[in-house]
Design an enzyme around this catalytic site. Structure first.
Site, short mmCIF file in Angstrom:
data_model
loop_
_atom_site.label_atom_id
_atom_site.label_comp_id
_atom_site.label_asym_id
_atom_site.label_seq_id
_atom_site.Cartn_x
_atom_site.Cartn_y
_atom_site.Cartn_z
N SER A 192 43.22 63.54 68.60
CA SER A 192 44.64 63.16 68.49
C SER A 192 45.51 64.12 69.29
O SER A 192 46.45 63.71 69.97
CB SER A 192 45.09 63.17 67.03
OG SER A 192 44.32 62.28 66.27
N HIS A 218 38.48 57.77 65.73
CA HIS A 218 38.54 57.57 64.28
C HIS A 218 38.08 56.16 63.90
O HIS A 218 37.34 55.96 62.93
CB HIS A 218 39.98 57.72 63.78
CG HIS A 218 40.58 59.08 63.89
ND1 HIS A 218 41.73 59.33 64.61
CD2 HIS A 218 40.23 60.28 63.35
CE1 HIS A 218 42.06 60.61 64.50
NE2 HIS A 218 41.16 61.21 63.76
N ARG A 246 32.36 65.98 66.91
CA ARG A 246 32.45 65.82 68.37
C ARG A 246 31.62 66.93 69.00
O ARG A 246 30.41 66.92 68.97
CB ARG A 246 33.91 65.88 68.82
CG ARG A 246 34.68 64.62 68.53
CD ARG A 246 36.14 64.85 68.57
NE ARG A 246 36.55 65.77 67.51
CZ ARG A 246 37.78 65.94 67.07
NH1 ARG A 246 38.75 65.28 67.63
NH2 ARG A 246 38.05 66.77 66.10
N LYS A 288 49.36 72.03 59.56
CA LYS A 288 49.18 71.65 60.97
C LYS A 288 50.48 71.19 61.61
O LYS A 288 50.48 70.87 62.81
CB LYS A 288 48.16 70.50 61.07
CG LYS A 288 46.72 70.90 60.89
CD LYS A 288 45.82 69.74 61.28
CE LYS A 288 44.42 70.16 61.60
NZ LYS A 288 43.58 69.02 62.03
P1 ADP Z 1 41.50 66.84 60.39
O1 ADP Z 1 42.86 67.49 60.37
O2 ADP Z 1 40.94 66.63 58.99
O3 ADP Z 1 40.51 67.46 61.32
P2 ADP Z 1 41.55 64.57 62.24
O4 ADP Z 1 42.38 63.34 62.14
O5 ADP Z 1 41.72 65.45 63.42
O6 ADP Z 1 41.81 65.35 60.88
O7 ADP Z 1 40.01 64.19 62.15
C1 ADP Z 1 39.47 63.55 61.01
C2 ADP Z 1 37.95 63.52 61.14
O8 ADP Z 1 37.59 62.65 62.22
C3 ADP Z 1 37.34 64.88 61.47
O9 ADP Z 1 36.09 64.97 60.80
C4 ADP Z 1 37.14 64.84 62.96
O10 ADP Z 1 36.08 65.67 63.37
C5 ADP Z 1 36.79 63.36 63.15
N1 ADP Z 1 37.08 62.87 64.49
C6 ADP Z 1 38.28 62.76 65.10
N2 ADP Z 1 38.14 62.27 66.36
C7 ADP Z 1 36.80 62.03 66.52
C8 ADP Z 1 36.01 61.54 67.61
N3 ADP Z 1 36.53 61.19 68.77
N4 ADP Z 1 34.66 61.46 67.41
C9 ADP Z 1 34.11 61.84 66.24
N5 ADP Z 1 34.80 62.33 65.19
C10 ADP Z 1 36.13 62.42 65.32
#
Ligand code: ADP
Length: 162
Positions: A129, A18, A91, A42
């Site tokens: 995460s 992030h 990703r 979630k």
């Molecule tokens: P959500 O519940 O909206 O998916 P996340 O916190 O899991 O929330 O992710 C927020 C955004 O950050 C999403 O677009 C996710 O694809 C992106 N993201 C999370 N980890 C990574 C990573 N390691 N590389 C690229 N994008 C990421």
């Protein structure tokens, strides 16, 4: 004119993936508003205040980053922030289908707002995460993927919750 983007997510907890995406977004926009979604469906491990506090600990008082919790429609949050752009990270291919659907829906609701996809550095390309939480729960070393303060809070909460 100030170019504002929002970067929405659950951040349960914020990872170096992030952080990497956010730093890239700052190269393109004057201000990035990190929107911490309540994501109640979630059933997040950390509550929204804990997730917001960890982001504040990571980004400190950086004047170009704002951290705001939100619930409700993403496009309403984007409009409230005067944002022209929604940042999302990509990703693996598995992210792609959901992200494209989300973008399509958001575009039909708010055609004036664009979605921009970014990818993180290779070493964070597989970090999520949920995997970080799972590995930490099993006593694996996740220090490479988390800011030290986030690691401290995750370790503490895992101890409390058993
Ligand atoms: P959500 O519940 O909206 O998916 P996340 O916190 O899991 O929330 O992710 C927020 C955004 O950050 C999403 O677009 C996710 O694809 C992106 N993201 C999370 N980890 C990574 C990573 N390691 N590389 C690229 N994008 C990421």
């Amino acid at each position: 004119m100030t170019k504002i983007a929002i970067y929405p997510g659950t951040f349960d907890p914020v990872t170096r993936g992030h952080i990497d995406i956010c730093e890239r977004a700052l190269k393109m926009f004057d201000q990035v508003v990190i929107g911490v979604a309540d994501s109640l469906s979630k059933e997040p491990f950390f509550d929204i205040d804990e997730r917001t506090d960890m982001l504040k600990a990571v980004f400190g008082d950086s004047p170009r980053i704002l951290i705001k919790p939100f619930s409700g429609l993403l496009i309403d949050f984007a409009r409230d922030c005067n944002a022209e752009v929604i940042i999302r990270g990509l990703r693996a291919i598995s992210d792609f289908e959901y992200e494209v659907q989300l973008t399509g829906m958001n575009r039909s609701l708010a055609p004036e707002i664009e979605t921009v996809f970014l990818t993180a550095a290779q070493r964070y390309a597989f970090v999520s995460s949920s995997l970080v939480r799972e590995i930490a729960r099993l006593d694996g070393d996740v220090s490479e993927f988390l800011h030290p303060e986030v690691l401290r809070r995750l370790t503490k909460k895992l101890k409390q919750t058993g």
